[in-house]
Design a protein around this motif. Structure first.
Motif, PDB file in Angstrom:
ATOM      1  N   ASP A   1      -8.622  -2.771  -7.287  1.00  0.00           N
ATOM      2  CA  ASP A   1      -9.332  -1.959  -6.285  1.00  0.00           C
ATOM      3  C   ASP A   1     -10.627  -1.400  -6.878  1.00  0.00           C
ATOM      4  O   ASP A   1     -11.656  -1.336  -6.197  1.00  0.00           O
TER       5      ASP A   1
ATOM      6  N   ARG B   1     -17.272   2.398   3.557  1.00  0.00           N
ATOM      7  CA  ARG B   1     -15.954   1.781   3.421  1.00  0.00           C
ATOM      8  C   ARG B   1     -15.044   2.062   4.619  1.00  0.00           C
ATOM      9  O   ARG B   1     -14.388   1.139   5.106  1.00  0.00           O
TER      10      ARG B   1
ATOM     11  N   PRO C   1      -3.284  -5.310  -5.620  1.00  0.00           N
ATOM     12  CA  PRO C   1      -2.486  -5.140  -4.412  1.00  0.00           C
ATOM     13  C   PRO C   1      -2.101  -6.460  -3.743  1.00  0.00           C
ATOM     14  O   PRO C   1      -1.031  -6.565  -3.170  1.00  0.00           O
TER      15      PRO C   1
ATOM     16  N   LEU D   1     -21.981   1.060   0.625  1.00  0.00           N
ATOM     17  CA  LEU D   1     -21.047   0.513   1.620  1.00  0.00           C
ATOM     18  C   LEU D   1     -20.322   1.649   2.334  1.00  0.00           C
ATOM     19  O   LEU D   1     -19.805   2.566   1.690  1.00  0.00           O
TER      20      LEU D   1
ATOM     21  N   ALA E   1     -13.023  -4.184  -7.131  1.00  0.00           N
ATOM     22  CA  ALA E   1     -13.508  -4.510  -5.775  1.00  0.00           C
ATOM     23  C   ALA E   1     -14.623  -3.550  -5.348  1.00  0.00           C
ATOM     24  O   ALA E   1     -15.539  -3.931  -4.617  1.00  0.00           O
TER      25      ALA E   1
ATOM     26  N   GLY F   1     -13.495  -0.850   6.792  1.00  0.00           N
ATOM     27  CA  GLY F   1     -12.034  -0.880   6.910  1.00  0.00           C
ATOM     28  C   GLY F   1     -11.603  -0.959   8.374  1.00  0.00           C
ATOM     29  O   GLY F   1     -10.703  -1.730   8.735  1.00  0.00           O
TER      30      GLY F   1
ATOM     31  N   ILE G   1       0.847  -1.200   0.000  1.00  0.00           N
ATOM     32  CA  ILE G   1       0.000   0.000   0.000  1.00  0.00           C
ATOM     33  C   ILE G   1       0.886   1.257   0.000  1.00  0.00           C
ATOM     34  O   ILE G   1       1.876   1.336   0.726  1.00  0.00           O
TER      35      ILE G   1
ATOM     36  N   ARG H   1      -2.998  -1.647   7.794  1.00  0.00           N
ATOM     37  CA  ARG H   1      -3.085  -2.219   6.436  1.00  0.00           C
ATOM     38  C   ARG H   1      -1.759  -2.851   6.039  1.00  0.00           C
ATOM     39  O   ARG H   1      -1.719  -3.912   5.421  1.00  0.00           O
TER      40      ARG H   1
HETATM   41  C1  LIG Z   1     -12.086  -2.922   3.439  1.00  0.00           C
HETATM   42  C2  LIG Z   1     -12.438  -1.976   2.306  1.00  0.00           C
HETATM   43  C3  LIG Z   1     -13.947  -1.793   2.208  1.00  0.00           C
HETATM   44  C4  LIG Z   1     -11.776  -0.617   2.617  1.00  0.00           C
HETATM   45  O1  LIG Z   1     -12.044   0.271   1.555  1.00  0.00           O
HETATM   46  P1  LIG Z   1     -11.129   1.580   1.287  1.00  0.00           P
HETATM   47  O2  LIG Z   1     -11.893   2.430   0.316  1.00  0.00           O
HETATM   48  O3  LIG Z   1     -10.742   2.188   2.600  1.00  0.00           O
HETATM   49  O4  LIG Z   1      -9.787   1.034   0.649  1.00  0.00           O
HETATM   50  P2  LIG Z   1      -9.517   0.541  -0.870  1.00  0.00           P
HETATM   51  O5  LIG Z   1     -10.474  -0.552  -1.234  1.00  0.00           O
HETATM   52  O6  LIG Z   1      -9.430   1.707  -1.771  1.00  0.00           O
HETATM   53  O7  LIG Z   1      -8.101  -0.180  -0.724  1.00  0.00           O
HETATM   54  C5  LIG Z   1      -6.930   0.588  -0.586  1.00  0.00           C
HETATM   55  C6  LIG Z   1      -5.763  -0.315  -0.311  1.00  0.00           C
HETATM   56  O8  LIG Z   1      -5.975  -1.077   0.884  1.00  0.00           O
HETATM   57  C7  LIG Z   1      -5.299  -2.313   0.773  1.00  0.00           C
HETATM   58  N1  LIG Z   1      -6.262  -3.432   0.937  1.00  0.00           N
HETATM   59  C8  LIG Z   1      -7.566  -3.519   0.527  1.00  0.00           C
HETATM   60  N2  LIG Z   1      -8.093  -4.716   0.853  1.00  0.00           N
HETATM   61  C9  LIG Z   1      -7.113  -5.398   1.476  1.00  0.00           C
HETATM   62  C10 LIG Z   1      -7.044  -6.698   2.052  1.00  0.00           C
HETATM   63  N3  LIG Z   1      -8.093  -7.513   2.029  1.00  0.00           N
HETATM   64  N4  LIG Z   1      -5.865  -7.086   2.622  1.00  0.00           N
HETATM   65  C11 LIG Z   1      -4.793  -6.274   2.632  1.00  0.00           C
HETATM   66  N5  LIG Z   1      -4.807  -5.017   2.124  1.00  0.00           N
HETATM   67  C12 LIG Z   1      -5.935  -4.601   1.532  1.00  0.00           C
HETATM   68  C13 LIG Z   1      -4.713  -2.325  -0.640  1.00  0.00           C
HETATM   69  O9  LIG Z   1      -3.383  -1.866  -0.591  1.00  0.00           O
HETATM   70  C14 LIG Z   1      -5.547  -1.333  -1.384  1.00  0.00           C
HETATM   71  O10 LIG Z   1      -4.876  -0.780  -2.488  1.00  0.00           O
HETATM   72  C15 LIG Z   1     -11.894  -2.497   0.932  1.00  0.00           C
HETATM   73  O11 LIG Z   1     -10.500  -2.394   0.916  1.00  0.00           O
HETATM   74  C16 LIG Z   1     -12.283  -3.930   0.607  1.00  0.00           C
HETATM   75  O12 LIG Z   1     -13.427  -4.187   0.268  1.00  0.00           O
HETATM   76  N6  LIG Z   1     -11.316  -4.881   0.695  1.00  0.00           N
HETATM   77  C17 LIG Z   1     -11.608  -6.279   0.381  1.00  0.00           C
HETATM   78  C18 LIG Z   1     -11.431  -6.552  -1.085  1.00  0.00           C
HETATM   79  C19 LIG Z   1      -9.980  -6.704  -1.423  1.00  0.00           C
HETATM   80  O13 LIG Z   1      -9.314  -7.659  -1.001  1.00  0.00           O
HETATM   81  N7  LIG Z   1      -9.426  -5.735  -2.193  1.00  0.00           N
HETATM   82  C20 LIG Z   1      -8.054  -5.737  -2.616  1.00  0.00           C
HETATM   83  C21 LIG Z   1      -7.969  -5.912  -4.073  1.00  0.00           C
HETATM   84  S1  LIG Z   1      -8.131  -7.591  -4.564  1.00  0.00           S
END
Ligand SMILES: CC(C)(COP(=O)(O)OP(=O)(O)OC[C@H]1O[C@@H](n2cnc3c(N)ncnc32)[C@H](O)[C@@H]1O)[C@@H](O)C(=O)NCCC(=O)NCCS
Ligand SMILES: Nc1ncnc2c1ncn2[C@@H]1O[C@H](COP(=O)(O)OP(=O)(O)OP(=O)(O)O)[C@@H](O)[C@H]1O
Length: 297
Positions: free
Chosen positions: A33, A67, A114, A65, A36, A71, A11, A156
């Protein structure tokens, strides 16, 4: 045949910056992302499943959602994160597949994902590119440039692979510890020095030389690289199924090798064992004439 490039990094490493530049150079970008987000949009089955598992606290007043709220839950609780991923990852995979299939046949598809390393996806790509920046610098950028809360950023980072694990999975490391201008130059070099020649190489069905056309030393080095990927010495014949194993395919690609069918066409994923009774392994470097012909035993 599209050339699929996997792009990852911790990240805050600069993946979005790199994928935007790759798009401007002509790549089709599939952004995990963004996918997702799409699969849990208002009214989707994905969002309904999340509401069922995590309750009304993660749904905003307008029905979308919440978010930040979700998160907060999942980045402090590994089981909750696994539950969320069990809902979202199959939906993300399915939608991404549709986007890959929609790309033109000769496209370079950059898959910005990611969790590429965490999910063991390296074998899905012709080339795995990791944007590399030490954790403390990523943290600084997330807090100072993106206004992220420091503890939230740290949690994260803890939920992800570490820098060493990502480096070990890389075919190409793009160092982003310097300036944005340095990064731009590195991505230009990656595009013109690795990606474009690789695509041309694939499109041409690997022109030129027959197996054994490299210099003796070159052929020997090629054989050693194949043996390193297989983890054992090569006999006269090889079971092409062995070349199809994800770990081996990944190992071959990490060593800059392509598996071709006997008639010189690039073997599609999982098809080294196709109709042909032999496979040819070539260097992905267009300058190399080395070829190794393996009979199907
Ligand atoms: C928890 C959520 C709602 C948080 O949303 P938010 O808008 O704050 O963050 P966003 O989705 O833009 O993610 C930003 C960064 O967080 C990190 N991140 C997101 N999901 C994950 C995860 N499951 N594990 C580790 N890091 C993660 C990544 O580096 C990503 O680039 C969202 O991240 C989510 O739905 N995650 C589960 C889906 C997933 O695994 N996404 C990653 C791409 S496959
Ligand atoms: N070399 C650099 N020097 C200074 N700032 C940079 C550099 N590279 C990227 N940034 C900035 O660092 C932040 C993180 O970069 P970016 O958003 O591209 O990372 P990311 O890996 O896509 O993050 P995420 O994992 O959250 O999707 C952004 O504000 C970006 O503008």
């Amino acid at each position: 045949m599209t050339l699929r490039v996997g792009l990852s990094g911790g990240i805050g490493s600069g993946k979005s910056t790199v994928s935007a530049q790759l798009a401007s150079l002509g790549a089709v970008v599939v952004d995990a992302d963004a996918v997702a987000r799409e699969v849990v949009g208002p009214g989707t089955p994905g969002l309904a499943q999340i509401a069922e598992r995590f309750g009304p606290d993660v749904i905003a007043a307008d029905g979308s959602l919440d978010r930040p709220a979700l998160g907060q839950v999942v980045f402090g609780d590994a089981q909750a994160r696994r539950d969320l991923e069990a809902i979202t990852h199959p939906l993300i995979r399915r939608r991404s597949q549709q986007l890959f299939e929609a790309a033109p046949d000769d496209a370079v598809v950059a898959h910005d994902v990611p969790l590429l390393v965490e999910l063991g996806m390296g074998a899905d790509y012709a080339l795995t590119v990791i944007v590399d920046v030490a954790e403390e610098e990523r943290l600084r950028r997330l807090v100072e440039l993106r206004g992220m809360d420091e503890q939230a950023a740290r949690s994260r980072i803890r939920a992800q692979a570490d820098d060493g694990q990502r480096r070990a999975a890389a075919d190409v490391l793009v160092d982003n510890s310097g300036t944005l201008d340095d990064l731009r130059r590195r991505v230009d070099d990656l595009w013109s020095g690795r990606i474009v020649p690789f695509r041309e190489h694939l499109a041409d069905g690997i022109p030129g030389s027959a197996p054994g056309a490299g210099s003796a030393g070159e052929d020997e080095r090629l054989r050693a690289r194949v043996e390193a990927a297989l983890g054992r010495p090569l006999g006269e014949d090889v079971d092409p199924g062995a070349l199809d194993e994800p770990g081996v395919r990944h190992g071959l690609r990490r060593r800059g090798l392509l598996v071709l069918t006997g008639d010189g066409q690039a073997a599609a994923e999982g098809r080294a064992s196709g109709a042909s009774d032999e496979v040819v392994i070539a260097s992905a470097d267009p300058a190399s004439a080395a070829r190794l012909r393996l009979g199907v035993g």
